[in-house]
Scaffold this motif. Structure first.
Motif, PDB file in Angstrom:
ATOM      1  N   ARG A  59       0.858  -1.181   0.000  1.00 33.11           N
ATOM      2  CA  ARG A  59       0.000   0.000   0.000  1.00 33.11           C
ATOM      3  C   ARG A  59       0.895   1.233   0.000  1.00 33.11           C
ATOM      4  NH1 ARG A  59      -2.473  -3.212   4.372  1.00 33.11           N
ATOM      5  NH2 ARG A  59      -4.480  -3.963   3.644  1.00 33.11           N
ATOM      6  N   SER A  60       0.434   2.258  -0.660  1.00 29.74           N
ATOM      7  CA  SER A  60       1.167   3.520  -0.613  1.00 29.74           C
ATOM      8  C   SER A  60       0.975   4.140   0.768  1.00 29.74           C
ATOM      9  CB  SER A  60       0.646   4.476  -1.689  1.00 29.74           C
ATOM     10  OG  SER A  60      -0.634   4.968  -1.335  1.00 29.74           O
ATOM     11  N   TYR A  61       1.806   5.103   1.101  1.00 32.13           N
ATOM     12  CA  TYR A  61       1.684   5.755   2.405  1.00 32.13           C
ATOM     13  C   TYR A  61       0.340   6.475   2.521  1.00 32.13           C
ATOM     14  CZ  TYR A  61       2.976  10.229   0.230  1.00 32.13           C
ATOM     15  OH  TYR A  61       3.016  11.365  -0.550  1.00 32.13           O
ATOM     16  N   ARG A  62      -0.190   6.952   1.418  1.00 32.47           N
ATOM     17  CA  ARG A  62      -1.499   7.611   1.444  1.00 32.47           C
ATOM     18  C   ARG A  62      -2.610   6.591   1.695  1.00 32.47           C
ATOM     19  NH1 ARG A  62      -0.650  11.813  -3.623  1.00 32.47           N
ATOM     20  NH2 ARG A  62       0.675  13.277  -2.478  1.00 32.47           N
ATOM     21  N   GLU A  63      -2.517   5.455   1.053  1.00 27.31           N
ATOM     22  CA  GLU A  63      -3.506   4.402   1.303  1.00 27.31           C
ATOM     23  C   GLU A  63      -3.453   3.952   2.754  1.00 27.31           C
ATOM     24  OE1 GLU A  63      -3.886   2.027  -2.884  1.00 27.31           O
ATOM     25  OE2 GLU A  63      -1.953   1.939  -1.852  1.00 27.31           O
ATOM     26  N   LYS A  64      -2.260   3.785   3.284  1.00 32.88           N
ATOM     27  CA  LYS A  64      -2.119   3.392   4.690  1.00 32.88           C
ATOM     28  C   LYS A  64      -2.782   4.420   5.599  1.00 32.88           C
ATOM     29  CE  LYS A  64       2.219   0.872   4.097  1.00 32.88           C
ATOM     30  NZ  LYS A  64       3.671   0.866   4.370  1.00 32.88           N
ATOM     31  N   PHE A  65      -2.531   5.681   5.326  1.00 34.56           N
ATOM     32  CA  PHE A  65      -3.103   6.750   6.142  1.00 34.56           C
ATOM     33  C   PHE A  65      -4.630   6.712   6.099  1.00 34.56           C
ATOM     34  CE2 PHE A  65      -4.723  11.086   6.584  1.00 34.56           C
ATOM     35  CZ  PHE A  65      -4.195  11.435   7.822  1.00 34.56           C
ATOM     36  N   LEU A  67      -6.596   4.250   5.267  1.00 33.50           N
ATOM     37  CA  LEU A  67      -7.060   3.011   5.876  1.00 33.50           C
ATOM     38  C   LEU A  67      -6.996   3.097   7.397  1.00 33.50           C
ATOM     39  CD1 LEU A  67      -8.075   0.129   5.547  1.00 33.50           C
ATOM     40  CD2 LEU A  67      -5.732  -0.576   5.083  1.00 33.50           C
ATOM     41  N   TYR A  68      -5.908   3.628   7.900  1.00 35.09           N
ATOM     42  CA  TYR A  68      -5.725   3.818   9.342  1.00 35.09           C
ATOM     43  C   TYR A  68      -6.818   4.737   9.891  1.00 35.09           C
ATOM     44  CZ  TYR A  68      -3.169   5.037  13.651  1.00 35.09           C
ATOM     45  OH  TYR A  68      -2.785   5.245  14.959  1.00 35.09           O
ATOM     46  N   LYS A  69      -7.090   5.821   9.189  1.00 35.89           N
ATOM     47  CA  LYS A  69      -8.103   6.774   9.635  1.00 35.89           C
ATOM     48  C   LYS A  69      -9.510   6.181   9.574  1.00 35.89           C
ATOM     49  CE  LYS A  69      -5.917  10.394  11.013  1.00 35.89           C
ATOM     50  NZ  LYS A  69      -5.998  10.743  12.432  1.00 35.89           N
ATOM     51  N   CYS A  70      -9.779   5.346   8.576  1.00 35.93           N
ATOM     52  CA  CYS A  70     -11.111   4.728   8.510  1.00 35.93           C
ATOM     53  C   CYS A  70     -11.285   3.748   9.665  1.00 35.93           C
ATOM     54  CB  CYS A  70     -11.370   4.091   7.148  1.00 35.93           C
ATOM     55  SG  CYS A  70     -11.081   2.334   7.025  1.00 35.93           S
ATOM     56  N   VAL A 120       3.968   0.236  13.233  1.00 42.74           N
ATOM     57  CA  VAL A 120       4.623  -0.275  12.025  1.00 42.74           C
ATOM     58  C   VAL A 120       4.605   0.757  10.893  1.00 42.74           C
ATOM     59  CG1 VAL A 120       4.495  -2.070  10.240  1.00 42.74           C
ATOM     60  CG2 VAL A 120       4.148  -2.674  12.633  1.00 42.74           C
ATOM     61  N   TRP A 121       3.513   1.469  10.773  1.00 44.53           N
ATOM     62  CA  TRP A 121       3.359   2.441   9.699  1.00 44.53           C
ATOM     63  C   TRP A 121       3.688   3.869  10.145  1.00 44.53           C
ATOM     64  CZ3 TRP A 121      -2.180   0.940   7.622  1.00 44.53           C
ATOM     65  CH2 TRP A 121      -2.117  -0.298   6.967  1.00 44.53           C
ATOM     66  N   ALA A 122       4.302   4.056  11.286  1.00 41.02           N
ATOM     67  CA  ALA A 122       4.500   5.389  11.866  1.00 41.02           C
ATOM     68  C   ALA A 122       5.101   6.384  10.875  1.00 41.02           C
ATOM     69  CB  ALA A 122       5.360   5.292  13.120  1.00 41.02           C
ATOM     70  N   ASN A 123       6.149   6.006  10.176  1.00 38.91           N
ATOM     71  CA  ASN A 123       6.789   6.936   9.237  1.00 38.91           C
ATOM     72  C   ASN A 123       5.861   7.311   8.089  1.00 38.91           C
ATOM     73  OD1 ASN A 123       9.143   6.942  10.747  1.00 38.91           O
ATOM     74  ND2 ASN A 123      10.113   5.334   9.527  1.00 38.91           N
ATOM     75  N   ASP A 124       5.156   6.336   7.552  1.00 43.86           N
ATOM     76  CA  ASP A 124       4.216   6.615   6.462  1.00 43.86           C
ATOM     77  C   ASP A 124       3.060   7.485   6.936  1.00 43.86           C
ATOM     78  OD1 ASP A 124       5.594   5.239   4.465  1.00 43.86           O
ATOM     79  OD2 ASP A 124       4.622   3.343   4.950  1.00 43.86           O
ATOM     80  N   LEU A 125       2.577   7.227   8.140  1.00 47.52           N
ATOM     81  CA  LEU A 125       1.468   8.022   8.670  1.00 47.52           C
ATOM     82  C   LEU A 125       1.898   9.470   8.899  1.00 47.52           C
ATOM     83  CD1 LEU A 125      -0.047   5.455  11.201  1.00 47.52           C
ATOM     84  CD2 LEU A 125      -0.876   5.995   8.898  1.00 47.52           C
ATOM     85  N   ARG A 126       3.109   9.663   9.423  1.00 46.33           N
ATOM     86  CA  ARG A 126       3.628  11.030   9.621  1.00 46.33           C
ATOM     87  C   ARG A 126       3.798  11.745   8.280  1.00 46.33           C
ATOM     88  NH1 ARG A 126       6.447   8.762  13.914  1.00 46.33           N
ATOM     89  NH2 ARG A 126       8.263   8.262  12.655  1.00 46.33           N
ATOM     90  N   LYS A 127       4.305  11.011   7.292  1.00 40.87           N
ATOM     91  CA  LYS A 127       4.510  11.613   5.966  1.00 40.87           C
ATOM     92  C   LYS A 127       3.180  12.074   5.377  1.00 40.87           C
ATOM     93  CE  LYS A 127       6.421  10.514   1.410  1.00 40.87           C
ATOM     94  NZ  LYS A 127       7.109   9.488   0.600  1.00 40.87           N
TER      95      LYS A 127
END
Length: 139
Positions: A59-65, A67-70, A120-127
């Protein structure tokens, strides 16, 4: 609306997106047997399932974000029916491992996904958080 650059379709995730990696339909002898080693009701097994399967998808970092928010929104909704996500639909070409539809507390499973994804996704979520999300959308 965010458009997935890979498919050029709207990306509208739901918490069920975290379960796709556990679909054993037509893979009962491979993935199914592999997943049978784990008990989703056991905290240690649940962590392995989540980190080794659910959070490893491409998943891209945007997709992760998104998905995390949903998932965050679903967890904040006290009436969200996490059990419904585990129910087997005989008309669909998908199935989760045996017994998952009888998980003791599906909400805890998804709470653990949220907690572990945050790590696990901390860096992608911050980005993603640092970006202007209005640039992600096509009008």
């Amino acid at each position: 609306m965010f458009i997935d650059p890979g498919t050029e379709l709207p990306y509208i995730p739901t918490p069920s997106y975290f379960l796709g990696c556990f679909d054993i339909y037509d893979r009962e002898e491979t993935l199914g047997e592999e997943l049978e080693k784990y008990n989703p009701n056991n905290a240690a097994d649940r962590e392995v399932l989540i980190t080794d399967y659910s959070l490893k998808g491409r998943r891209s970092y945007r997709e992760k974000f998104l998905l995390y928010k949903c998932l965050e929104a679903a967890l904040l909704d006290g009436d969200y029916d996490f059990q419904a996500l585990l129910e087997h639909d005989p008309y669909e070409c998908s199935s989760l491992p045996d017994g998952w539809d009888e998980m003791d507390n599906p909400r805890v499973f998804f709470e653990d996904i949220y907690r572990l994804a945050g790590d696990v996704w901390a860096n992608d979520l911050r980005k993603a958080e640092a970006e202007d999300r209005s640039t992600w959308y096509y009008i």
